[in-house]
Design a protein around this motif. Structure first.
Motif, short mmCIF file in Angstrom:
data_model
loop_
_atom_site.label_atom_id
_atom_site.label_comp_id
_atom_site.label_asym_id
_atom_site.label_seq_id
_atom_site.Cartn_x
_atom_site.Cartn_y
_atom_site.Cartn_z
N PRO A 327 0.84 -1.20 0.00
CA PRO A 327 0.00 0.00 0.00
C PRO A 327 0.88 1.24 0.00
N SER A 328 0.51 2.20 -0.83
CA SER A 328 1.34 3.40 -0.96
C SER A 328 0.48 4.54 -1.47
N TRP A 329 1.04 5.73 -1.47
CA TRP A 329 0.33 6.86 -2.06
C TRP A 329 0.12 6.64 -3.57
N ASN A 330 1.11 6.05 -4.18
CA ASN A 330 0.99 5.79 -5.61
C ASN A 330 -0.21 4.87 -5.89
N TYR A 331 -0.32 3.80 -5.08
CA TYR A 331 -1.43 2.87 -5.24
C TYR A 331 -2.76 3.58 -5.00
N LEU A 531 8.59 5.20 -15.09
CA LEU A 531 9.77 4.85 -14.30
C LEU A 531 9.87 5.70 -13.03
N SER A 532 8.83 5.72 -12.23
CA SER A 532 8.84 6.43 -10.95
C SER A 532 7.71 5.87 -10.09
N ASP A 533 7.85 5.98 -8.76
CA ASP A 533 6.79 5.48 -7.88
C ASP A 533 6.09 6.61 -7.14
N ASP A 534 6.36 7.84 -7.53
CA ASP A 534 5.66 8.93 -6.84
C ASP A 534 4.99 9.91 -7.81
N PHE A 535 4.43 9.36 -8.90
CA PHE A 535 3.67 10.24 -9.80
C PHE A 535 2.33 10.62 -9.16
#
Length: 754
Positions: A327-331, A531-535
């Motif tokens: 779980p993340s902000w990205n998700y 190629l990033s996890d904080d879009f």
């Protein structure tokens, strides 16, 4: 011929008074004569005077003679022969009873008009001003010499329209003799109160109804498009004639594969049954279907036992599978973008523990479910349109062999998006998996995941026009919108780009840099690498800076549609199929082609081919370019049936894409769908026009006499010339009057009264 008439210029009461006065005068004169003459002499004189008085009264009535002269005219008469294809069917349903086996309906009609020493057509030409026509889809004059060569070749029967046209051309005094089987498939296919005819029509019915044998699939109703996974329904009517007591199968096929079969029991004659069939398509694209019933012995028409149609299967919703490593902000913001789109059906899995993690409670008491590896990758994968790998590494959860299923899924047309993070790309070990050849970036196992730098997404030349990164339609406004999007802080570095780079990760305020967003193709499918996890910052931070979060949402939704190969995102699109779509008539095709950066593709090679009703391939060749990125071609179908147009475009030996569309070529009349003769329809035409229906078996001298008599009552074919001759100025009348007066004077003198 002469008739007496009176003009009657004086009033009748005035003439009556004169007559009474003359009678009184005669009585008075008779009494005076009796005093001097004998009774015989008195009566003789009074008779002469009475005759003179009567003659004078007669002339007071202005008498005259009407002379009539009757002239018989040649009445106009129109003879019309039906030359449509249905008139080529056998005239008799029982050919063994017909000495001339195979004689068609039209042959029988021509035989009736041409038989005998003095053919009927000649008799009619002697007594009438004869006009001879043939009709099918239009009315055409026919010379008597061409009657023998007339063939039943018309593609339709515009019966009502032909009769109206012939009635207008013939004039008010005309009549029409029609030879037809009564089949009408023009604009007017039935009689109603609004249809009238100016002249009487004598309909000679050709073709028997008794013993007619046929089986047909009629009134087929199928949708032009359907949704994958949703049941589509096909309605049809089966009609049968002369087949009571038989049972036969109805086959429902997709291509050569049987979907279902059902037995039909013909329990009456005529027979009609309404049926509904259903099918649930599981694949997107054109589906070809066939409904068929085996031909039966004695059938007049067998081609109507089969109906072919095509249905374009589309997505109802785009089915998306997301696998998130944690779980993340990205998700959270990815899920929000997908769930807010009503056209997306989302199934998501978030991995909270690995199979090696130990817990202190039994699995039955855990609220978390184990990841259904086999169900997802072996059974359900084909039911999705695309997969998101969101910071997800396979190594802790399943064998690399499952990724082969993902590769095969993309190869046959699925979509794959891999989002960045510590578990993605090289960091997730994908350089050693089958996805290495699928992804649009080159992996060598040495790439790393870095954080802490402010990296802004900068549009490449392709990104400025690509539908994924076109946040607003105007190019300049789109570049300004990207400049306002917040920078990112993480990046997965890869060896190089294999596909088309849309965004580059550049330090804030700079240009150029490593790839940030890349798209590509693999087999029939499409791939994307972000190629990033904080879009998620493109949404969350944008709101904090009072910018619109819609740019982030639109980017995700457009990426989903491009990966799922929605038609509006295709590089090759058949934009129009125009023309009458009638066999033998030209049709026009137009194709739009764009390059990978979605700018118009000039000088591309566009090859077209048509798949015919029986699966035959008809190459059209290369389509010429008419405008920048627009290509056109022509095609003429040769027969009725469903067709499929396929377009394929190449630029510099690189495949840009394909498209295909279905169309159907058919005559608008359906002449050979139902060959039953319609004597009842001809009877209604005759009744509506005050004519008569005559079966061709009863066409003889007596029937022609009845036609003549009815035409005479409708409008007499003679002209009466009348001439008035007044009697008062006639010489012999004046001579008679003088003779009477002279005789009366001579008698009075002889008898001593003068």
């Amino acid at each position: 011929m002469k008739d007496l008439f009176f003009v009657g210029a004086l009033p009748w009461w005035f003439i009556l008074l004169i007559a009474l006065g003359a009678l009184a005068l005669l009585i008075y004169q008779f009494l005076a004569f009796r005093q001097r003459l004998s009774s015989r002499q008195s009566w003789l004189l009074i008779s002469l005077r009475g005759f003179v008085y009567a003659l004078l009264l007669f002339f007071l009535l202005s008498p005259g003679l009407v002379e009539k002269r009757v002239t018989r005219l040649r009445r106009p008469l129109t003879v019309i022969l039906d030359s449509s294809q249905s008139m080529g069917f056998p005239a008799s349903s029982n050919q063994s009873r017909d000495a001339r086996q195979g004689q068609s309906r039209l042959d029988l009609a021509k035989e009736k008009l041409l038989e005998g020493k003095e053919p009927w057509i000649q008799k009619l030409a002697q007594n009438y001003d004869l006009r001879l026509y043939q009709f099918n889809t239009r009315l055409e004059a026919l010379g008597p010499a061409s009657l023998r060569q007339l063939a039943a070749q018309g593609k339709g029967t515009r019966l009502i329209e032909a009769l109206k046209e012939a009635g207008r051309d013939g004039g008010a005094q005309a009549g029409i003799i029609l030879f037809s089987d009564g089949i009408a498939n023009g604009e007017n296919r039935s009689m109603n109160d609004s249809i009238s005819f100016p002249v009487p029509i004598f309909a000679v019915g050709v073709g028997e109804t008794q013993g007619y044998t046929d089986l047909r699939i009629a009134d087929l109703s199928a949708p032009e498009f359907a949704f994958r996974g949703r049941e589509l329904k096909i309605d049809l009517t089966v009609q049968a004639y002369g087949l009571a007591g038989k049972t036969m199968p109805l086959h429902f096929n997709r291509g050569r594969n049987l979907i279902s079969s059902r037995d039909l029991t013909i329990d009456r004659d005529p027979f009609e049954q309404r049926l509904t069939l259903s099918y649930t398509p599981k694949e997107i694209g054109p589906h070809s279907f066939t409904l068929s019933i085996p031909a039966q012995a004695g059938e007049l028409i067998t081609q109507n036992n089969q109906r072919e149609f095509k249905v374009e299967v589309q997505r109802d919703k785009i089915r998306v599978l997301t696998l998130s490593g944690s779980p993340s902000w990205n998700y959270r913001f990815l899920r929000m973008a997908l769930k807010q789109d009503p056209l997306i059906d989302l199934v998501s899995f978030v991995f909270l523990r690995t199979p090696t993690d130990s817990v202190d409670v039994p699995d039955s008491q855990l609220s978390l479910i184990p990841f259904p590896i086999d169900e997802i990758f072996l059974e359900e994968l084909k039911n999705f349109d695309l997969i998101f790998f969101d910071d997800f590494s396979y190594r802790s959860y399943f064998n690399v062999l499952y990724l082969e299923k993902v590769r095969d899924f993309v190869r046959v047309g699925g979509g794959l998006a891999m989002l960045g993070g510590i578990r993605s790309f090289d960091s997730g070990g994908y350089a050693e998996t089958p996805l290495r050849e699928v992804l649009p970036v080159e992996l060598d196992g040495k790439g790393n995941f870095s954080t802490g730098s402010a990296l802004r997404g900068v549009l490449t030349a392709s990104g400025k026009t690509h539908p994924i990164t076109r946040l607003v339609p105007d190019l300049r406004a789109n570049e300004e919108a990207w400049k306002k999007i917040p920078p990112l802080t993480s990046l997965n570095r890869v060896l190089r780009t294999k596909g088309e780079a849309l965004l580059q990760a550049a330090p804030d305020g700079a240009s150029g840099g490593p790839p940030l967003l890349t798209v590509g193709k693999f087999g029939k499918g499409r791939t994307l690498a972000l190629l990033s996890d904080d879009f998620w910052r493109w949404n969350f931070v944008a709101v904090g800076e009072k910018e619109s979060p819609q740019n982030h949402l639109k980017l995700i939704r457009q990426a989903v549609r491009w990966l799922a190969q929605e038609p509006s995102f295709e590089q090759v699109q058949i934009t129009s199929i125009t023309g009458s779509k009638t066999p033998g008539e030209k049709m026009d095709f137009k194709v739009r082609v764009v390059k990978d950066d979605f700018t118009p593709a000039s000088h591309a090679t566009v090859r077209l081919r048509v798949i015919g009703p029986e699966g035959e391939q008809i190459p059209i060749g290369d389509a010429p370019e008419t405008e920048e990125g627009e290509y056109s071609a022509e095609f003429t179908p040769t027969r009725e049936g469903p067709y499929r147009l396929e377009a394929e475009a190449h630029l510099a030996d690189k495949l840009l894409g394909r498209d295909r569309k279905n169309f159907t070529a058919a005559f608008p009349f359906g002449e050979l769908e139902d060959g039953r003769a319609r004597p009842d329809f001809l009877q209604r035409i005759a009744d509506a026009s005050h004519g008569e229906f005559i079966p061709i078996s009863e066409w003889n001298e007596k029937s022609l006499e009845r036609v003549t008599a009815k035409l005479e009552r409708f409008a007499p074919s003679q002209v009466v010339e009348r001439r008035q001759i007044p009697l008062w100025n006639s010489l012999w009348i004046f001579t008679l009057l003088l003779s009477l007066l002279g005789s009366e004077w001579w008698m009075r003198r002889k008898w001593g009264l003068v």
